[in-house]
Design a protein around this motif. Structure first.
Motif, PDB file in Angstrom:
ATOM      1  N   GLU A 219     -24.053 -64.978  14.674  1.00 54.40           N
ATOM      2  CA  GLU A 219     -22.863 -65.825  13.099  1.00 54.40           C
ATOM      3  C   GLU A 219     -22.536 -64.765  12.853  1.00 54.40           C
ATOM      4  OE1 GLU A 219     -26.809 -66.751  10.845  1.00 54.40           O
ATOM      5  OE2 GLU A 219     -27.058 -68.108  12.456  1.00 54.40           O
ATOM      6  N   GLU A 220     -22.129 -63.771  12.910  1.00 57.74           N
ATOM      7  CA  GLU A 220     -21.330 -62.168  11.954  1.00 57.74           C
ATOM      8  C   GLU A 220     -20.403 -62.428  13.075  1.00 57.74           C
ATOM      9  OE1 GLU A 220     -21.237 -60.710   9.615  1.00 57.74           O
ATOM     10  OE2 GLU A 220     -23.155 -61.697   9.442  1.00 57.74           O
ATOM     11  N   ARG A 221     -20.686 -62.631  14.344  1.00 50.20           N
ATOM     12  CA  ARG A 221     -19.309 -62.339  15.373  1.00 50.20           C
ATOM     13  C   ARG A 221     -18.259 -63.946  15.079  1.00 50.20           C
ATOM     14  NH1 ARG A 221     -15.549 -60.495  18.029  1.00 50.20           N
ATOM     15  NH2 ARG A 221     -15.723 -60.644  20.493  1.00 50.20           N
ATOM     16  N   GLU A 222     -19.469 -64.603  14.820  1.00 51.18           N
ATOM     17  CA  GLU A 222     -17.729 -66.375  14.677  1.00 51.18           C
ATOM     18  C   GLU A 222     -17.622 -65.498  13.118  1.00 51.18           C
ATOM     19  OE1 GLU A 222     -20.881 -69.185  14.650  1.00 51.18           O
ATOM     20  OE2 GLU A 222     -21.203 -68.742  17.003  1.00 51.18           O
ATOM     21  N   LYS A 223     -17.556 -65.069  12.533  1.00 51.13           N
ATOM     22  CA  LYS A 223     -16.552 -64.951  11.139  1.00 51.13           C
ATOM     23  C   LYS A 223     -15.978 -63.826  11.740  1.00 51.13           C
ATOM     24  CE  LYS A 223     -21.579 -65.702   8.440  1.00 51.13           C
ATOM     25  NZ  LYS A 223     -22.546 -64.529   7.556  1.00 51.13           N
ATOM     26  N   ASN A 224     -16.104 -62.814  12.448  1.00 52.79           N
ATOM     27  CA  ASN A 224     -15.338 -61.684  12.619  1.00 52.79           C
ATOM     28  C   ASN A 224     -14.656 -61.799  14.253  1.00 52.79           C
ATOM     29  OD1 ASN A 224     -13.471 -59.536  12.427  1.00 52.79           O
ATOM     30  ND2 ASN A 224     -15.517 -58.740  11.142  1.00 52.79           N
ATOM     31  N   LEU A 225     -14.626 -62.331  14.825  1.00 52.41           N
ATOM     32  CA  LEU A 225     -14.366 -61.981  16.049  1.00 52.41           C
ATOM     33  C   LEU A 225     -12.772 -60.493  16.294  1.00 52.41           C
ATOM     34  CD1 LEU A 225     -12.619 -65.664  17.272  1.00 52.41           C
ATOM     35  CD2 LEU A 225     -15.323 -64.473  16.839  1.00 52.41           C
TER      36      LEU A 225
ATOM     37  N   ASP B 221     -13.857 -57.702  15.652  1.00 49.46           N
ATOM     38  CA  ASP B 221     -14.683 -56.378  15.452  1.00 49.46           C
ATOM     39  C   ASP B 221     -15.510 -56.344  17.269  1.00 49.46           C
ATOM     40  OD1 ASP B 221     -16.952 -54.373  14.397  1.00 49.46           O
ATOM     41  OD2 ASP B 221     -17.110 -55.322  13.559  1.00 49.46           O
ATOM     42  N   LEU B 222     -14.983 -55.321  17.010  1.00 45.10           N
ATOM     43  CA  LEU B 222     -15.611 -54.705  18.793  1.00 45.10           C
ATOM     44  C   LEU B 222     -16.540 -53.779  18.947  1.00 45.10           C
ATOM     45  CD1 LEU B 222     -12.227 -53.205  20.200  1.00 45.10           C
ATOM     46  CD2 LEU B 222     -13.400 -55.956  20.912  1.00 45.10           C
ATOM     47  N   THR B 223     -17.106 -53.104  17.331  1.00 48.38           N
ATOM     48  CA  THR B 223     -18.333 -52.622  17.331  1.00 48.38           C
ATOM     49  C   THR B 223     -19.500 -53.753  17.274  1.00 48.38           C
ATOM     50  OG1 THR B 223     -17.280 -50.820  15.834  1.00 48.38           O
ATOM     51  CG2 THR B 223     -19.255 -50.546  15.904  1.00 48.38           C
ATOM     52  N   LEU B 224     -19.022 -54.253  16.631  1.00 45.19           N
ATOM     53  CA  LEU B 224     -19.943 -55.748  16.069  1.00 45.19           C
ATOM     54  C   LEU B 224     -20.842 -56.450  17.414  1.00 45.19           C
ATOM     55  CD1 LEU B 224     -21.361 -57.489  14.336  1.00 45.19           C
ATOM     56  CD2 LEU B 224     -19.815 -59.292  13.827  1.00 45.19           C
ATOM     57  N   LEU B 225     -18.812 -56.255  18.705  1.00 44.29           N
ATOM     58  CA  LEU B 225     -19.489 -56.890  20.085  1.00 44.29           C
ATOM     59  C   LEU B 225     -20.014 -56.253  21.053  1.00 44.29           C
ATOM     60  CD1 LEU B 225     -19.049 -59.384  22.279  1.00 44.29           C
ATOM     61  CD2 LEU B 225     -16.332 -57.790  22.966  1.00 44.29           C
ATOM     62  N   LYS B 226     -20.047 -55.393  20.962  1.00 44.22           N
ATOM     63  CA  LYS B 226     -20.667 -54.024  21.498  1.00 44.22           C
ATOM     64  C   LYS B 226     -22.422 -54.081  21.260  1.00 44.22           C
ATOM     65  CE  LYS B 226     -17.906 -50.348  22.616  1.00 44.22           C
ATOM     66  NZ  LYS B 226     -17.327 -48.753  22.910  1.00 44.22           N
ATOM     67  N   GLN B 227     -22.810 -54.041  19.937  1.00 44.29           N
ATOM     68  CA  GLN B 227     -23.859 -54.348  19.933  1.00 44.29           C
ATOM     69  C   GLN B 227     -24.264 -54.893  19.633  1.00 44.29           C
ATOM     70  OE1 GLN B 227     -24.162 -53.423  14.855  1.00 44.29           O
ATOM     71  NE2 GLN B 227     -25.866 -53.717  15.353  1.00 44.29           N
ATOM     72  N   LEU B 228     -23.692 -56.390  19.701  1.00 49.96           N
ATOM     73  CA  LEU B 228     -24.121 -57.899  20.562  1.00 49.96           C
ATOM     74  C   LEU B 228     -24.201 -58.082  21.756  1.00 49.96           C
ATOM     75  CD1 LEU B 228     -25.126 -61.143  20.187  1.00 49.96           C
ATOM     76  CD2 LEU B 228     -22.372 -61.544  19.987  1.00 49.96           C
ATOM     77  N   ARG B 229     -23.698 -57.657  22.171  1.00 54.95           N
ATOM     78  CA  ARG B 229     -23.729 -57.690  23.869  1.00 54.95           C
ATOM     79  C   ARG B 229     -25.171 -56.563  24.800  1.00 54.95           C
ATOM     80  NH1 ARG B 229     -21.369 -61.286  25.032  1.00 54.95           N
ATOM     81  NH2 ARG B 229     -19.326 -61.544  25.074  1.00 54.95           N
ATOM     82  N   LYS B 230     -25.573 -55.346  24.065  1.00 56.49           N
ATOM     83  CA  LYS B 230     -26.483 -54.153  23.293  1.00 56.49           C
ATOM     84  C   LYS B 230     -27.447 -54.923  23.152  1.00 56.49           C
ATOM     85  CE  LYS B 230     -28.340 -49.885  21.643  1.00 56.49           C
ATOM     86  NZ  LYS B 230     -28.313 -49.041  20.504  1.00 56.49           N
TER      87      LYS B 230
END
Length: 130
Positions: A73-79, A81-90
């Motif tokens: 949900e956070e990632r959809e709001k802020n595409l 943000d690479l840190t958020l993407l890394k955290q999501l993948r982890k």
């Protein structure tokens, strides 16, 4: 740390052959030990261990799924943000790993019940599952 906890929780399954060899008598020693009581206690220990591990694994999966959902949900709001993407993948990787532990658990449980049934089937009849 989670994997170490599962390893400790699987000790009863890892040692079932030894446990059965030392507690359930062969035919020549059958009169000296109450094999039916020993098998009943082992049955109850196995049931408790399997249920406990199942709860722990499923609880961790539920918590991690919740984190993954929130991060998506956070990632959809802020595409951007690479840190958020890394955290999501982890977290997604962790979730897949936890889900694969359910398969490992099934194999471990099946192996333990097979060994248990081979040695205890004449001494103890487990209650019917409802």
């Amino acid at each position: 740390m989670w994997q170490e906890l599962l390893k400790v929780m699987r000790t009863i399954d890892d040692r079932i052959v030894h446990e059965l060899n030392t507690t359930v008598p062969t035919a020549s020693f059958a009169g000296k030990i109450d094999a039916s009581q020993t098998c009943k206690q082992l049955y109850e220990s196995l049931m408790e261990a399997h249920a406990s591990r199942d709860r722990v694994i499923k609880n961790c999966i539920a918590q991690t799924s919740s984190v993954v959902k929130h991060l998506r949900e956070e990632r959809e709001k802020n595409l951007d943000d690479l840190t958020l993407l890394k955290q999501l993948r982890k977290e997604q990787t962790k979730l897949k790993w936890m889900q694969s532990e359910l398969n490992v658990e099934e194999v471990v449980n099946d192996r333990s019940w097979k060994v248990f049934n081979e040695r205890c089937r004449i001494h103890f009849k487990p209650p019917k599952k409802e």
